[in-house]
Design a protein around this motif. Structure first.
Motif, short mmCIF file in Angstrom:
data_model
loop_
_atom_site.label_atom_id
_atom_site.label_comp_id
_atom_site.label_asym_id
_atom_site.label_seq_id
_atom_site.Cartn_x
_atom_site.Cartn_y
_atom_site.Cartn_z
N ALA A 1 -33.59 63.95 -4.31
CA ALA A 1 -34.89 63.95 -4.99
C ALA A 1 -34.84 64.82 -6.24
O ALA A 1 -35.41 64.46 -7.28
N ALA A 2 -34.16 65.96 -6.17
CA ALA A 2 -34.09 66.87 -7.32
C ALA A 2 -33.40 66.20 -8.49
O ALA A 2 -33.86 66.27 -9.64
N SER A 3 -32.28 65.54 -8.22
CA SER A 3 -31.55 64.87 -9.29
C SER A 3 -32.33 63.67 -9.82
O SER A 3 -32.42 63.45 -11.03
N ARG A 4 -32.92 62.90 -8.92
CA ARG A 4 -33.68 61.70 -9.30
C ARG A 4 -34.88 62.05 -10.17
O ARG A 4 -35.23 61.31 -11.11
N ASP A 5 -35.53 63.17 -9.90
CA ASP A 5 -36.78 63.50 -10.59
C ASP A 5 -36.57 64.29 -11.87
O ASP A 5 -37.54 64.62 -12.56
N HIS A 6 -35.34 64.58 -12.21
CA HIS A 6 -35.06 65.33 -13.44
C HIS A 6 -35.48 64.53 -14.66
O HIS A 6 -35.20 63.34 -14.77
N ASP A 7 -36.12 65.19 -15.61
CA ASP A 7 -36.50 64.54 -16.87
C ASP A 7 -36.60 65.63 -17.95
O ASP A 7 -37.59 66.36 -18.03
N ALA A 8 -35.56 65.74 -18.76
CA ALA A 8 -35.52 66.76 -19.80
C ALA A 8 -35.70 66.19 -21.20
O ALA A 8 -35.54 66.92 -22.19
N TRP A 9 -36.03 64.90 -21.29
CA TRP A 9 -36.02 64.23 -22.58
C TRP A 9 -36.83 64.96 -23.65
O TRP A 9 -36.35 65.17 -24.77
N GLU A 10 -38.04 65.35 -23.32
CA GLU A 10 -38.91 65.98 -24.31
C GLU A 10 -38.43 67.37 -24.71
O GLU A 10 -38.76 67.86 -25.80
N ASP A 11 -37.65 68.00 -23.85
CA ASP A 11 -37.21 69.37 -24.10
C ASP A 11 -35.87 69.46 -24.82
O ASP A 11 -35.54 70.49 -25.40
N LEU A 12 -35.08 68.38 -24.78
CA LEU A 12 -33.72 68.44 -25.32
C LEU A 12 -33.66 68.84 -26.80
O LEU A 12 -32.75 69.59 -27.19
N PRO A 13 -34.58 68.39 -27.66
CA PRO A 13 -34.49 68.81 -29.06
C PRO A 13 -34.65 70.31 -29.27
O PRO A 13 -34.32 70.82 -30.35
N GLY A 14 -35.13 71.02 -28.26
CA GLY A 14 -35.30 72.46 -28.38
C GLY A 14 -34.08 73.26 -27.99
O GLY A 14 -34.09 74.50 -28.09
N ILE A 15 -33.00 72.60 -27.57
CA ILE A 15 -31.79 73.33 -27.20
C ILE A 15 -31.16 73.97 -28.44
O ILE A 15 -30.90 73.30 -29.43
N ARG A 16 -30.91 75.27 -28.35
CA ARG A 16 -30.35 76.01 -29.48
C ARG A 16 -28.85 76.25 -29.32
O ARG A 16 -28.16 76.54 -30.30
N ALA A 17 -28.35 76.17 -28.10
CA ALA A 17 -26.93 76.44 -27.87
C ALA A 17 -26.06 75.35 -28.50
O ALA A 17 -26.44 74.17 -28.52
N ARG A 18 -24.92 75.74 -28.98
CA ARG A 18 -23.95 74.74 -29.44
C ARG A 18 -23.54 73.91 -28.24
O ARG A 18 -23.20 74.44 -27.17
N THR A 19 -23.56 72.59 -28.39
CA THR A 19 -23.46 71.70 -27.23
C THR A 19 -22.36 70.67 -27.40
O THR A 19 -22.21 70.06 -28.46
N LEU A 20 -21.61 70.47 -26.32
CA LEU A 20 -20.61 69.42 -26.23
C LEU A 20 -21.00 68.49 -25.10
O LEU A 20 -21.29 68.94 -23.99
N VAL A 21 -21.00 67.20 -25.36
CA VAL A 21 -21.26 66.17 -24.35
C VAL A 21 -19.95 65.48 -24.02
O VAL A 21 -19.29 64.93 -24.91
N LEU A 22 -19.56 65.50 -22.74
CA LEU A 22 -18.31 64.89 -22.29
C LEU A 22 -18.61 63.78 -21.29
O LEU A 22 -19.49 63.92 -20.44
N HIS A 23 -17.85 62.69 -21.37
CA HIS A 23 -18.10 61.57 -20.46
C HIS A 23 -16.87 60.68 -20.42
O HIS A 23 -16.16 60.54 -21.42
N GLY A 24 -16.62 60.06 -19.29
CA GLY A 24 -15.58 59.05 -19.18
C GLY A 24 -16.10 57.70 -19.63
O GLY A 24 -17.25 57.36 -19.37
N THR A 25 -15.25 56.93 -20.28
CA THR A 25 -15.70 55.63 -20.79
C THR A 25 -15.93 54.61 -19.67
O THR A 25 -16.62 53.62 -19.88
N ASP A 26 -15.36 54.86 -18.48
CA ASP A 26 -15.47 53.91 -17.38
C ASP A 26 -16.36 54.43 -16.24
O ASP A 26 -16.21 54.02 -15.09
#
Length: 262
Positions: A184-209
């Motif tokens: 439930a905790a993972s399913r209910d997460h919604d940070a969309w509106e807050d993401l533009p406020g992140i000040r930390a330098r950020t790296l997004v990592l993901h596998g293509t598959d």
């Protein structure tokens, strides 16, 4: 293994290893710190690593009450406070990436650099896994469900030479109520509106598959977070950080070194 008591009285187990600036490692849903077994040592050349057992996992308490990524983030802050750590770099994968988003948005002064791995922003803008994947994990046959999860985590080549046990497939010590609370905790997460406020330098990592948390979520995060960088690992599935550790850990270390010098 220290136990930190949070403001609501829950005891959280944490593990601090290595020497140097702190890198907080946050695991996936329904997993303890063992998610990082065999990988965290990669960072000890330049960092110490701090992990914790989420409430409901490992040696932490498992209260039967609602969990949320916000609550998990508060638990991380309680651990940092208890260890007298003012700020740290944070690397979260899968649900841990959602917790890391919450840390960076709600406690910006505590997060220096941010790495978001195989995760999503949650909410209506995230790209959900397919119905085929959902059905494979929802089967009533536990062995079949576990095989399906392993195949979403790792490539067939890796599984053929690494039969397990795999620490990323869930904490077997969790009580059923805690598993439901984590879902439930993972399913209910919604940070969309807050993401533009992140000040930390950020790296997004993901596998293509990655089909468990579809790769299309990576550019959503990278485009939404100011100045974020994205790196995709060709051929990698959800547990890219383990199977592709030589490449992935090097990318993380290089990013942290660059962020520290900025």
């Amino acid at each position: 293994m220290p136990l930190v008591t949070t403001p609501d009285g829950t005891r959280i187990a944490c593990q601090l290893r290595g020497e140097g600036p702190i890198l907080v490692l946050l695991s996936g849903q329904a997993n303890s710190h063992h998610w990082w077994d065999g990988v965290r040592e990669d960072f000890h050349t330049a960092r110490s690593t701090l992990t914790l057992d989420y409430r409901g996992t490992g040696n932490s308490d498992a209260p039967d009450a609602p969990y949320s990524t916000g609550q998990f983030a508060h638990d991380v802050i309680a651990v940092l406070d208890a260890l007298r750590i003012d700020h740290a770099d944070v690397y979260g994968t899968s649900m841990g990436g959602r917790v890391a988003q919450t840390l960076a948005t709600q406690h910006p002064d505590r997060v220096r650099a941010l790495i978001l791995g195989c995760t999503s922003p949650g909410g209506r803008y995230s790209v959900e896994r397919s119905n085929t994947v959902r059905r494979s994990l929802a089967t009533t046959d536990p062995a079949a469900a576990r095989r399906a999860l392993a195949e979403l985590m790792y490539t067939p080549t890796w599984l053929a030479t690494h039969p397990g046990p795999h620490q990323t497939l869930g904490d077997p010590t969790m009580p059923p109520h805690a598993r439901r609370r984590h879902l439930a905790a993972s399913r209910d997460h919604d940070a969309w509106e807050d993401l533009p406020g992140i000040r930390a330098r950020t790296l997004v990592l993901h596998g293509t598959d990655d089909l468990l948390n579809p790769t299309a979520n990576a550019p959503l995060l990278a485009d939404r977070i100011p100045g974020a960088r994205m790196s995709l690992l060709p051929g990698a599935r959800h547990a890219y950080f383990e199977e592709f550790r030589e490449v992935a850990s090097r990318i993380v270390l290089d990013f942290l070194e660059e962020a520290a010098g900025a």
